[in-house]
Design a protein around this motif. Structure first.
Motif, PDB file in Angstrom:
ATOM      1  N   CYS A 102       0.847  -1.191   0.000  1.00  0.00           N
ATOM      2  CA  CYS A 102       0.000   0.000   0.000  1.00  0.00           C
ATOM      3  C   CYS A 102       0.880   1.238   0.000  1.00  0.00           C
ATOM      4  CB  CYS A 102      -0.920   0.015   1.215  1.00  0.00           C
ATOM      5  SG  CYS A 102      -2.079  -1.356   1.250  1.00  0.00           S
ATOM      6  N   LEU A 103       0.734   2.080  -1.022  1.00  0.00           N
ATOM      7  CA  LEU A 103       1.498   3.310  -1.117  1.00  0.00           C
ATOM      8  C   LEU A 103       0.633   4.500  -0.727  1.00  0.00           C
ATOM      9  CD1 LEU A 103       3.441   2.889  -4.497  1.00  0.00           C
ATOM     10  CD2 LEU A 103       4.100   2.116  -2.203  1.00  0.00           C
ATOM     11  N   VAL A 104       1.277   5.551  -0.246  1.00  0.00           N
ATOM     12  CA  VAL A 104       0.563   6.805  -0.023  1.00  0.00           C
ATOM     13  C   VAL A 104       0.667   7.640  -1.296  1.00  0.00           C
ATOM     14  CG1 VAL A 104       0.909   6.795   2.458  1.00  0.00           C
ATOM     15  CG2 VAL A 104       2.607   7.895   1.005  1.00  0.00           C
TER      16      VAL A 104
ATOM     17  N   ILE B 281       5.623   4.995 -11.292  1.00  0.00           N
ATOM     18  CA  ILE B 281       5.926   3.915 -12.225  1.00  0.00           C
ATOM     19  C   ILE B 281       7.108   3.101 -11.691  1.00  0.00           C
ATOM     20  CG2 ILE B 281       6.553   3.311 -14.583  1.00  0.00           C
ATOM     21  CD1 ILE B 281       3.805   4.561 -14.353  1.00  0.00           C
ATOM     22  N   ALA B 282       8.116   3.812 -11.163  1.00  0.00           N
ATOM     23  CA  ALA B 282       9.264   3.119 -10.563  1.00  0.00           C
ATOM     24  C   ALA B 282       8.829   2.340  -9.322  1.00  0.00           C
ATOM     25  CB  ALA B 282      10.357   4.127 -10.206  1.00  0.00           C
ATOM     26  N   TRP B 283       7.954   2.926  -8.503  1.00  0.00           N
ATOM     27  CA  TRP B 283       7.411   2.196  -7.356  1.00  0.00           C
ATOM     28  C   TRP B 283       6.722   0.916  -7.840  1.00  0.00           C
ATOM     29  CZ3 TRP B 283       8.421   2.746  -2.399  1.00  0.00           C
ATOM     30  CH2 TRP B 283       8.771   3.997  -1.870  1.00  0.00           C
ATOM     31  N   ALA B 284       5.938   1.039  -8.904  1.00  0.00           N
ATOM     32  CA  ALA B 284       5.201  -0.116  -9.416  1.00  0.00           C
ATOM     33  C   ALA B 284       6.159  -1.205  -9.898  1.00  0.00           C
ATOM     34  CB  ALA B 284       4.275   0.323 -10.546  1.00  0.00           C
ATOM     35  N   ARG B 285       7.203  -0.815 -10.589  1.00  0.00           N
ATOM     36  CA  ARG B 285       8.174  -1.810 -11.073  1.00  0.00           C
ATOM     37  C   ARG B 285       8.841  -2.525  -9.884  1.00  0.00           C
ATOM     38  NH1 ARG B 285      10.149   2.471 -14.709  1.00  0.00           N
ATOM     39  NH2 ARG B 285       9.153   2.224 -16.742  1.00  0.00           N
ATOM     40  N   ALA B 286       9.188  -1.752  -8.858  1.00  0.00           N
ATOM     41  CA  ALA B 286       9.836  -2.350  -7.690  1.00  0.00           C
ATOM     42  C   ALA B 286       8.896  -3.329  -6.991  1.00  0.00           C
ATOM     43  CB  ALA B 286      10.285  -1.252  -6.734  1.00  0.00           C
ATOM     44  N   ILE B 287       7.628  -2.969  -6.899  1.00  0.00           N
ATOM     45  CA  ILE B 287       6.641  -3.862  -6.297  1.00  0.00           C
ATOM     46  C   ILE B 287       6.471  -5.111  -7.159  1.00  0.00           C
ATOM     47  CG2 ILE B 287       4.181  -4.098  -5.764  1.00  0.00           C
ATOM     48  CD1 ILE B 287       4.277  -1.098  -4.931  1.00  0.00           C
ATOM     49  N   GLY B 288       6.429  -4.919  -8.474  1.00  0.00           N
ATOM     50  CA  GLY B 288       6.314  -6.061  -9.380  1.00  0.00           C
ATOM     51  C   GLY B 288       7.481  -7.015  -9.267  1.00  0.00           C
ATOM     52  N   ALA B 289       8.687  -6.470  -9.082  1.00  0.00           N
ATOM     53  CA  ALA B 289       9.868  -7.318  -8.925  1.00  0.00           C
ATOM     54  C   ALA B 289       9.764  -8.161  -7.662  1.00  0.00           C
ATOM     55  CB  ALA B 289      11.128  -6.451  -8.894  1.00  0.00           C
TER      56      ALA B 289
ATOM     57  N   ALA C 211       0.223  -1.649 -15.216  1.00  0.00           N
ATOM     58  CA  ALA C 211       0.978  -2.497 -16.136  1.00  0.00           C
ATOM     59  C   ALA C 211       2.411  -2.704 -15.658  1.00  0.00           C
ATOM     60  CB  ALA C 211       0.975  -1.869 -17.528  1.00  0.00           C
ATOM     61  N   ALA C 212       3.007  -1.668 -15.069  1.00  0.00           N
ATOM     62  CA  ALA C 212       4.398  -1.762 -14.611  1.00  0.00           C
ATOM     63  C   ALA C 212       4.536  -2.748 -13.454  1.00  0.00           C
ATOM     64  CB  ALA C 212       4.901  -0.388 -14.184  1.00  0.00           C
ATOM     65  N   ALA C 213       3.526  -2.825 -12.601  1.00  0.00           N
ATOM     66  CA  ALA C 213       3.585  -3.751 -11.464  1.00  0.00           C
ATOM     67  C   ALA C 213       3.251  -5.172 -11.878  1.00  0.00           C
ATOM     68  CB  ALA C 213       2.638  -3.285 -10.365  1.00  0.00           C
ATOM     69  N   GLY C 214       2.303  -5.320 -12.794  1.00  0.00           N
ATOM     70  CA  GLY C 214       1.922  -6.648 -13.257  1.00  0.00           C
ATOM     71  C   GLY C 214       1.057  -7.419 -12.287  1.00  0.00           C
ATOM     72  N   ILE C 215       0.546  -6.747 -11.256  1.00  0.00           N
ATOM     73  CA  ILE C 215      -0.378  -7.367 -10.312  1.00  0.00           C
ATOM     74  C   ILE C 215      -1.571  -6.433 -10.125  1.00  0.00           C
ATOM     75  CG2 ILE C 215       1.348  -8.745  -9.100  1.00  0.00           C
ATOM     76  CD1 ILE C 215       1.517  -6.590  -6.959  1.00  0.00           C
ATOM     77  N   ASP C 216      -2.587  -6.902  -9.427  1.00  0.00           N
ATOM     78  CA  ASP C 216      -3.809  -6.122  -9.259  1.00  0.00           C
ATOM     79  C   ASP C 216      -3.537  -4.789  -8.568  1.00  0.00           C
ATOM     80  OD1 ASP C 216      -5.190  -8.172 -10.400  1.00  0.00           O
ATOM     81  OD2 ASP C 216      -6.346  -8.720  -8.620  1.00  0.00           O
ATOM     82  N   LEU C 217      -4.330  -3.781  -8.956  1.00  0.00           N
ATOM     83  CA  LEU C 217      -4.252  -2.449  -8.351  1.00  0.00           C
ATOM     84  C   LEU C 217      -5.602  -2.112  -7.733  1.00  0.00           C
ATOM     85  CD1 LEU C 217      -2.938   0.284  -7.788  1.00  0.00           C
ATOM     86  CD2 LEU C 217      -3.557   0.984 -10.116  1.00  0.00           C
TER      87      LEU C 217
END
Length: 342
Positions: A94-96, A119-127, A160-166
């Motif tokens: 969960c991000l603020v 977008i960078a946060w999302a990629r890091a979460i996806g990783a 899309a960057a995370a690749g998981i549900d939002l």
């Protein structure tokens, strides 16, 4: 002093709803999300992953929403995921949003490591999700107050960057057909906090079913599901903190809708995990923690000259008493420069 105890709450709910008992008590637990958000057990200021996961298991939760509010939280997220993976505990990040991030809103300068680059946060979460499959989704708090930043296009890029549900957090006052039509392709489910809007409190529950029916109907048109978020801790600057009875009542309705397949689950907001530890406001509220009378003028609401509000009650003396004393304490959380005017 009213102490809000997480275990007490879950035992109450489990007693009312046998489907929420641990798997050892029945073969097929009720499907759906039974989650808690934020407020983990901490040791020396850091998230205690092992103790938090153990507590969630005691509470019969099957999901935990891990709040990343600062760099310290982010650094503790990986160790938490390792513990959650071993325990089979589904986890969300969960991000603020920019309006709440550390540092100035324009840059989120202290929201490290990725600042305002979601977008960078999302990629890091996806990783992390690829490394720890229990990480199934991520959420954004107060999404509707940051729509100028999180446009439908940008939200789609984040997802899309995370690749998981939002799962954005959306309040009922901003949840309408226009919002659903604009964002349906960029999100998966919505988290709906219940605050008795427009009254804004954690005392009354009468409007809950109406709020749920409205939200469920709007989302059904786009084949999206809802997650109900009851406040299990203080809501912003409201005066009266939620008690066990309130959280039990809201959660019970959510479980009812979940069992009927109307919503995806229930996410309790910041349920205190440490038994016997009162919420911060319970420590000093009215010097007793037993309750209060609250008069509220909502934001952006004009008052009228001569307008007033009043309340009365009757005090009855015990048999044999000839006198009594009463102490009234008053608190006004509006500064003199912020008085509502016509």
């Amino acid at each position: 002093m009213r102490e809000f105890k997480g275990l007490c709450l879950v035992l109450l709910i489990s007693a009312l709803y046998p489907a929420l008992l641990p798997a050892t008590a029945q073969a097929a637990p009720t499907p759906g999300v039974r989650a808690s958000y934020a407020n983990p057990v901490r040791t020396n200021g850091r998230v205690d992953a092992k103790a938090t996961v153990a507590r969630l298991r005691e509470m019969n939760a099957n999901t935990y929403a891990f709040l990343v509010h600062n760099e310290n939280d982010w650094n503790g997220f990986g160790p938490f995921l390792r513990e959650a993976q071993d325990a089979g505990l589904v986890t969300w990040a969960c991000l603020v949003p920019p309006s709440e991030c550390p540092g100035v809103e324009e840059t989120c300068s202290n929201y490290l490591p990725h600042k305002k680059d979601y977008i960078a946060w999302a990629r890091a979460i996806g990783a992390l999700a690829k490394k720890y499959p229990v990480l199934r989704a991520w959420a954004m708090d107060d999404f509707v107050y940051n729509k100028a930043f999180s446009t439908p296009s940008y939200t789609g890029q984040m997802r899309a960057a995370a690749g998981i549900d939002l799962y954005p957090v959306v309040y009922v006052r901003q949840l309408d057909a226009a919002f659903v039509n604009s964002y349906a392709d960029a999100v998966d489910s919505l988290i709906l906090p219940f605050n008795d809007s427009p009254n804004r409190n954690t005392v009354w529950t009468g409007s809950l079913r109406g709020h749920l029916n409205t939200a469920v109907g709007l989302l059904a048109a786009k084949n999206k599901k809802l997650l109900l978020m009851p406040y299990a801790s203080t809501l912003s600057n409201t005066t009266v903190t939620p008690d066990v009875g309130y959280v039990t009542a809201v959660t019970a309705v959510g479980i009812e809708y979940m069992k009927a397949g109307e919503i995806a689950g229930v996410v309790q907001y910041a349920l205190p995990f440490t038994p016997g530890l009162p919420q911060a406001k319970d420590v000093s509220f009215a010097h007793t923690g037993r309750g209060g009378l609250v008069f509220t003028v909502h934001s952006n609401t004009d008052t009228q000259a001569g307008g007033f509000v009043a309340a009365s009650t009757t005090v009855r003396l015990d048999a044999g008493s000839t006198s009594c004393s009463m102490v009234l304490r008053h608190q006004d959380d509006w500064a003199a420069t912020r008085r509502a005017t016509t």
